[in-house]
Design a protein around this motif. Structure first.
Motif, PDB file in Angstrom:
ATOM      1  N   VAL A 183      -3.690  -0.273  -8.591  1.00  0.00           N
ATOM      2  CA  VAL A 183      -3.837   0.956  -7.806  1.00  0.00           C
ATOM      3  C   VAL A 183      -5.128   0.911  -6.993  1.00  0.00           C
ATOM      4  N   ALA A 184      -6.166   0.298  -7.554  1.00  0.00           N
ATOM      5  CA  ALA A 184      -7.421   0.166  -6.799  1.00  0.00           C
ATOM      6  C   ALA A 184      -7.193  -0.674  -5.537  1.00  0.00           C
ATOM      7  N   LEU A 185      -6.444  -1.776  -5.689  1.00  0.00           N
ATOM      8  CA  LEU A 185      -6.152  -2.621  -4.518  1.00  0.00           C
ATOM      9  C   LEU A 185      -5.302  -1.859  -3.510  1.00  0.00           C
ATOM     10  N   LYS A 186      -4.305  -1.155  -4.001  1.00  0.00           N
ATOM     11  CA  LYS A 186      -3.437  -0.375  -3.115  1.00  0.00           C
ATOM     12  C   LYS A 186      -4.283   0.640  -2.345  1.00  0.00           C
ATOM     13  N   THR A 187      -5.210   1.241  -3.063  1.00  0.00           N
ATOM     14  CA  THR A 187      -6.057   2.261  -2.443  1.00  0.00           C
ATOM     15  C   THR A 187      -6.852   1.661  -1.289  1.00  0.00           C
ATOM     16  N   LEU A 188      -7.465   0.513  -1.549  1.00  0.00           N
ATOM     17  CA  LEU A 188      -8.286  -0.105  -0.504  1.00  0.00           C
ATOM     18  C   LEU A 188      -7.456  -0.441   0.728  1.00  0.00           C
ATOM     19  N   LEU A 189      -6.303  -1.055   0.495  1.00  0.00           N
ATOM     20  CA  LEU A 189      -5.455  -1.431   1.639  1.00  0.00           C
ATOM     21  C   LEU A 189      -4.928  -0.191   2.350  1.00  0.00           C
ATOM     22  N   PHE A 190      -4.567   0.810   1.581  1.00  0.00           N
ATOM     23  CA  PHE A 190      -4.084   2.082   2.145  1.00  0.00           C
ATOM     24  C   PHE A 190      -5.127   2.664   3.093  1.00  0.00           C
ATOM     25  N   ARG A 194      -8.848   9.223  -2.220  1.00  0.00           N
ATOM     26  CA  ARG A 194      -7.632   9.661  -2.910  1.00  0.00           C
ATOM     27  C   ARG A 194      -6.421   8.916  -2.375  1.00  0.00           C
ATOM     28  N   TYR A 195      -5.870   8.104  -3.207  1.00  0.00           N
ATOM     29  CA  TYR A 195      -4.674   7.357  -2.837  1.00  0.00           C
ATOM     30  C   TYR A 195      -3.501   8.321  -3.009  1.00  0.00           C
ATOM     31  N   ILE A 196      -3.075   8.882  -1.916  1.00  0.00           N
ATOM     32  CA  ILE A 196      -2.147  10.009  -1.953  1.00  0.00           C
ATOM     33  C   ILE A 196      -0.835   9.722  -2.700  1.00  0.00           C
ATOM     34  N   PRO A 197      -0.191   8.564  -2.486  1.00  0.00           N
ATOM     35  CA  PRO A 197       1.064   8.345  -3.231  1.00  0.00           C
ATOM     36  C   PRO A 197       0.853   8.466  -4.745  1.00  0.00           C
ATOM     37  N   CYS A 198      -0.273   7.920  -5.244  1.00  0.00           N
ATOM     38  CA  CYS A 198      -0.528   7.973  -6.681  1.00  0.00           C
ATOM     39  C   CYS A 198      -0.937   9.376  -7.102  1.00  0.00           C
ATOM     40  N   SER A 215       0.812  -1.220   0.000  1.00  0.00           N
ATOM     41  CA  SER A 215       0.000   0.000   0.000  1.00  0.00           C
ATOM     42  C   SER A 215       0.843   1.266   0.000  1.00  0.00           C
ATOM     43  N   GLN A 216       2.133   1.159   0.285  1.00  0.00           N
ATOM     44  CA  GLN A 216       3.029   2.331   0.350  1.00  0.00           C
ATOM     45  C   GLN A 216       2.501   3.374   1.337  1.00  0.00           C
ATOM     46  N   ILE A 217       1.904   2.908   2.386  1.00  0.00           N
ATOM     47  CA  ILE A 217       1.304   3.808   3.365  1.00  0.00           C
ATOM     48  C   ILE A 217       2.356   4.659   4.075  1.00  0.00           C
ATOM     49  N   ASP A 218       3.593   4.148   4.136  1.00  0.00           N
ATOM     50  CA  ASP A 218       4.666   4.879   4.828  1.00  0.00           C
ATOM     51  C   ASP A 218       4.840   6.291   4.300  1.00  0.00           C
ATOM     52  N   THR A 219       4.706   6.459   2.982  1.00  0.00           N
ATOM     53  CA  THR A 219       4.965   7.784   2.403  1.00  0.00           C
ATOM     54  C   THR A 219       3.954   8.805   2.927  1.00  0.00           C
ATOM     55  N   GLN A 228      -7.744   1.136   4.516  1.00  0.00           N
ATOM     56  CA  GLN A 228      -8.046   0.291   5.680  1.00  0.00           C
ATOM     57  C   GLN A 228      -6.935   0.388   6.723  1.00  0.00           C
ATOM     58  N   LEU A 229      -5.697   0.359   6.259  1.00  0.00           N
ATOM     59  CA  LEU A 229      -4.566   0.447   7.199  1.00  0.00           C
ATOM     60  C   LEU A 229      -4.556   1.803   7.901  1.00  0.00           C
ATOM     61  N   LEU A 230      -4.770   2.834   7.131  1.00  0.00           N
ATOM     62  CA  LEU A 230      -4.756   4.184   7.713  1.00  0.00           C
ATOM     63  C   LEU A 230      -5.823   4.304   8.794  1.00  0.00           C
ATOM     64  N   ALA A 231      -7.011   3.761   8.451  1.00  0.00           N
ATOM     65  CA  ALA A 231      -8.108   3.818   9.420  1.00  0.00           C
ATOM     66  C   ALA A 231      -7.767   3.024  10.670  1.00  0.00           C
ATOM     67  N   GLN A 232      -7.163   1.868  10.503  1.00  0.00           N
ATOM     68  CA  GLN A 232      -6.852   1.030  11.661  1.00  0.00           C
ATOM     69  C   GLN A 232      -5.556   1.436  12.359  1.00  0.00           C
ATOM     70  N   CYS A 233      -4.866   2.424  11.821  1.00  0.00           N
ATOM     71  CA  CYS A 233      -3.757   3.032  12.565  1.00  0.00           C
ATOM     72  C   CYS A 233      -4.265   4.188  13.416  1.00  0.00           C
ATOM     73  N   GLY A 234      -5.558   4.471  13.266  1.00  0.00           N
ATOM     74  CA  GLY A 234      -6.138   5.518  14.098  1.00  0.00           C
ATOM     75  C   GLY A 234      -6.134   6.889  13.466  1.00  0.00           C
ATOM     76  N   PHE A 235      -6.069   6.955  12.148  1.00  0.00           N
ATOM     77  CA  PHE A 235      -6.028   8.258  11.481  1.00  0.00           C
ATOM     78  C   PHE A 235      -7.258   8.475  10.612  1.00  0.00           C
ATOM     79  N   PHE A 236      -7.526   9.715  10.294  1.00  0.00           N
ATOM     80  CA  PHE A 236      -8.561  10.042   9.328  1.00  0.00           C
ATOM     81  C   PHE A 236      -8.019   9.772   7.933  1.00  0.00           C
ATOM     82  N   VAL A 237      -8.939   9.705   6.988  1.00  0.00           N
ATOM     83  CA  VAL A 237      -8.541   9.260   5.651  1.00  0.00           C
ATOM     84  C   VAL A 237      -8.900  10.293   4.580  1.00  0.00           C
ATOM     85  N   PRO A 238      -8.165  10.324   3.474  1.00  0.00           N
ATOM     86  CA  PRO A 238      -8.430  11.323   2.422  1.00  0.00           C
ATOM     87  C   PRO A 238      -9.537  10.875   1.465  1.00  0.00           C
TER      88      PRO A 238
END
Lengths: 545, 289
Positions: A340-347, A301-305, A9-13, A349-359
């Motif tokens: 990219v659609a798969l990356k977006t979904l995982l991005f 919005r999948y921010i890295p993309c 998901s490249q969520i780190d960026t 879900q992970l962001l939400a379960q890390c306790g953050f709001f999502v774009p």
């Protein structure tokens, strides 16, 4: 546990942007915790909401600048009790308490209440404040012990006496022997200077330097010896008293250690929430809803993309998708946006379960115990396994480990023959549709897989062939061709009925400049096969005649 | 001759070709000279593990004499044992084998042992902190021996190179100083010269390994600064006979104090080739002529 999905998901960026300011919160942030407790997540979301509301209500940038400043200045401090702390640790405690108090002073009362950001360890703070010329510096001040002022005053007096005595001695040496020390500890002189008088003088010590020179060192006379001894004695007394002071200060700090730990916890919570709240407006972040069994994303919005597209001057299409059933198959051609659609979904879900709001405009989901990915990861290799072996290895680990989760499969079984791949993929889809606790999505370009009634079939809308062909410039460089594909590719998701067999692959190959003879031959083969299987001929334009 | 006016407002790295060449002694001398002129320099060292081992083994290290108000950068353990009654201002990030380093202000005259960890990054951090907080605008760094690259860690830095000469090492020292003078004399490359047909900018250091990367046709080799040259004297001389060496940034040298023993300073000075900047060489300030 979520490493594969995390990496894919490249969520780190994006998480880097949400890095808090204090060392404590940064440490917590770096742990990349994916929470599986909904209550905990809702509390984290409430924290962000609270900080954001506070920012909106009092948008003073001066106060926020100050908070940022003090958060950055919070130092690490020892977390375990010690009988005596080092002076440097006392300094760190003072700096922590000073900056913590300053933060408490700047924040609004409602935030102070919510995060328990109230000054702590008042006794320790007051004591430590006695030592130092300003709020953050520290020394063992005279006021810490009644005998310190006198000892230190005497030290300074004795130092001055020593300095005077040395000066007098050096003046005498100059007068008697014409040797100017000029406040140097020694001087190297020519042998011609070494007279009998100099050798015999109690004012100096002589040492041979080389064949032609001597080192002249002024010696300690009785007065200086006495003063140096007194200085040494005073220094020892001072050190003993300072040690007593340090022990007392350490005791006071130890009684406050629990409060200080709570202060650190409060800072971690606040700083993390604040880091996200500060980005809500600029990144248009929304609060995830965790009560839905149907994962639904509106304008995600999948921010890295998105950022990559902006840098390349390409258009980015936010993703809107709703997984109507627990198992979804997503069709699409190459470069159609499936991955990219798969990356977006995982991005998301992970962001939400890390306790953050999502774009996104909205994101509805539930909490998953596992978030996993099965597919190719950049740079990955496992010795002894072929590409297909690796795919199966990865699948096996997810199959055995995940009983409740969100799993994304990207082109599963692509590394084997299409006939078997479609069979294998169909069987896996079938297996997962019978696991209601698992939400799975399979991105594939294999059109021949089985269709099941309780599986949701969708596709990427794909290329607008007519428009793309009309705009094709055969002599354009690769970058322009890619832009053209992007401009005429629709990255939206729509239902797939199974009847649309149009392929974008050949059109894209043509747009990327593949030999037109090969393209035409491929088109002929497809038409023959379609005739044989009684399917409609695809409308496959020929971009080059 | 030492020009004391060359030091205020600058970061000066005091280094030398070997251990115990007199760097700390020279720094003591310089500190007192600056204080008498009304300046309050900050003092620190760019340590090296070898020195740390000496300190841990109890081998005597020279102390630096400090006046009240002087900023000192050294591990906390040495502040504790010093006589300067230190006020701790900040902790330098990262720890060393000797513990955490502190930036402290002396509240009393006295002596303190200076030490630090390895690495230019902590020097840069410390210098940035001193500058941003306006704690000292004159800084003296007792550099680790033979670590001349430290002087390039800061934009406003200069070098003092201390050498110790006796009858045994006189030839080697002349070669060392000749090499140093050659490097100090390298001209600054103007922007137009960079990446032309006949110039080559070294991506990193110039050493016996990297010298082969220079294309034959190149007339001028450009380096970041002279501290990037790791060629021994003979190879450097040979290169300079074929090509021109230039630098993007000249690092000044405030002086080369020479501590002679067993020979006269004049004899040594006369034996050094007449190269530009030879006048930087001066005699031991602890030796009366």
């Amino acid at each position: 546990m979520h490493d594969d999905a995390w990496s894919f998901s490249q969520i780190d960026t994006f998480l880097q942007k949400l890095t808090p300011l204090s060392v404590w919160a940064k440490d917590e942030h770096a742990k990349c915790i994916v929470y599986t407790d909904r209550k905990k997540l809702e509390t984290l979301y409430d924290d962000i909401d609270a900080v954001f509301a506070s920012l909106e209500a009092s948008p003073s940038s001066i106060a926020q600048d100050r908070i940022s400043y003090h958060l950055k200045r919070l130092p690490r401090i020892p977390l375990t009790e010690k009988d005596t702390y080092e002076i440097i640790e006392l300094f760190q405690f003072k700096k922590f308490l000073t900056n913590f108090r300053a933060i408490c002073h700047e924040i609004t009362p409602d935030i102070a209440e919510r995060f328990a950001l109230k000054p702590v360890a008042r006794e320790a703070t007051a004591l430590l404040e006695q030592g130092g010329s300003d709020a953050e510096t520290f020394f063992l001040a005279d006021s810490y012990h009644p005998s310190l002022p006198e000892i230190r005053k005497r030290i300074v007096i004795v130092q001055e006496l020593i300095s005077k005595a040395k000066h007098t001695r050096d003046e005498t040496i100059l007068e008697q022997f014409d040797i100017a020390l000029n406040e140097r500890e020694f001087v190297i002189v020519d042998t011609s200077h070494v007279t009998e008088n100099l050798t015999a003088s109690p004012l100096v010590n002589l040492e041979p330097y080389d064949d032609n020179h001597f080192i002249v060192k002024p010696s300690l006379n009785a007065e200086l010896i006495k003063l140096e001894q007194e200085l040494e004695k005073l220094r020892n007394q001072e050190q003993l008293v300072e040690q007593e002071v340090i022990t007392e200060l350490s005791k006071v700090i130890n009684t406050s250690l629990t409060e200080i730990h709570r202060a650190i916890e409060a800072i971690i919570r606040y700083d993390r929430a604040r880091a996200c709240a500060l980005f809500i407006t600029s990144y248009k972040l929304t609060r995830p809803c965790l009560s839905s069994n149907c994962l639904t994303l509106h304008d995600g919005r999948y921010i890295p993309c998105e950022e990559e597209c902006t840098a390349l001057g390409l258009a980015y299409t936010p993703l809107t998708i709703s997984l109507q059933k627990n198992t979804t198959v997503l069709f699409g051609s190459n470069m159609g946006g499936k991955t990219v659609a798969l990356k977006t979904l995982l991005f998301f879900q992970l962001l939400a379960q890390c306790g953050f709001f999502v774009p996104a405009r909205s994101f509805e989901t539930r909490v998953y115990k596992h978030i996993r990915y099965v597919g190719e990861l950049y740079g990955e290799r496992l010795t002894g396994l072929s590409g297909f072996g690796f795919e199966i290895w990865r699948f096996n680990s997810v199959w055995s480990q995940v009983d409740d989760g969100l799993i994304a499969f990207d082109e599963f079984a692509r590394t084997t023959g299409s006939h078997e791949a479609e069979a294998l993929l169909s069987a896996v889809v079938d297996a997962y549709r019978k696991k209601p606790a698992i939400t799975s999505i399979f991105a594939t370009h294999f059109r021949g897989i089985e269709r099941y009634t309780d599986v949701y079939y969708i596709k990427m809308k794909g290329l607008n062939h007519e428009q793309a062909v009309a705009c094709l410039d055969e002599h354009a460089p690769l970058k322009d061709r890619l832009m053209s594909i992007n401009q005429h590719m629709c990255y939206a998701v729509c239902p797939d009925t199974g009847s649309d067999i149009q392929s974008d692959a050949l059109a894209i190959a043509d747009m990327l400049g593949a030999d037109s003879t090969i393209i035409r031959a491929a088109q002929t083969i497809i038409q023959k096969r379609n005739t044989l299987t009684n399917e409609n001929a695809g409308k496959l334009p020929c971009a080059s005649s | 001759m030492l020009d004391i006016n060359a030091f205020p407002g600058r970061v000066t790295c005091i280094t030398g070709p070997e251990k115990n060449c007199g760097k700390t002694q020279f720094m003591n001398y310089l500190v007192q000279k600056l204080v008498r002129k009304g300046h309050a320099p900050a003092v620190m060292t760019a340590g090296y593990d070898g020195e740390a081992r000496d300190l841990l083994n109890g081998t005597k290290k020279p102390s630096v004499y400090i006046n009240p108000g002087t900023i000192v950068v050294t591990p906390e353990r040495f502040l504790r044992t010093s006589t300067i009654f230190p006020e701790i201002l900040e902790v330098v990030p990262g720890s060393t084998s000797l513990g955490n380093c502190c930036i402290a202000r002396a509240q009393r005259a006295g002596t303190v042992i200076l030490a630090s960890g390895e690495g230019n990054s902590s020097i840069t951090w410390t210098l940035t902190y001193l500058e941003e907080n306006k704690l000292a605008h004159t800084v003296l760094i007792d550099g680790a021996f033979n670590r001349i690259t430290q002087v390039s860690a800061w934009h406003n830095s200069q070098l003092v190179y201390v050498v110790r000469v006796d009858t045994v090492n006189v030839k080697k020292t002349i070669e060392t100083l000749t090499r140093l003078l050659m490097l100090l004399s390298l001209n600054e490359a103007s922007p137009e010269l960079i990446d032309t047909e006949t110039t080559f900018t070294m991506p990193d250091v110039l050493s016996l390994e990297t010298i082969h990367a220079i294309p034959e046709r190149i007339k001028t080799v450009i380096l970041k600064d002279f501290t990037r040259v790791f060629l021994p004297y003979r190879e450097l001389k040979s290169l300079l006979s074929e090509k021109q060496l230039m630098v993007l940034r000249k690092i000044p040298c405030a002086g080369i104090p020479v501590i002679v023993r067993g020979l006269s300073f004049k004899d040594f000075y006369d034996a050094v080739p007449d190269l530009p900047l030879k006048e930087l060489i001066f005699s031991n300030p602890y030796q009366d002529s």
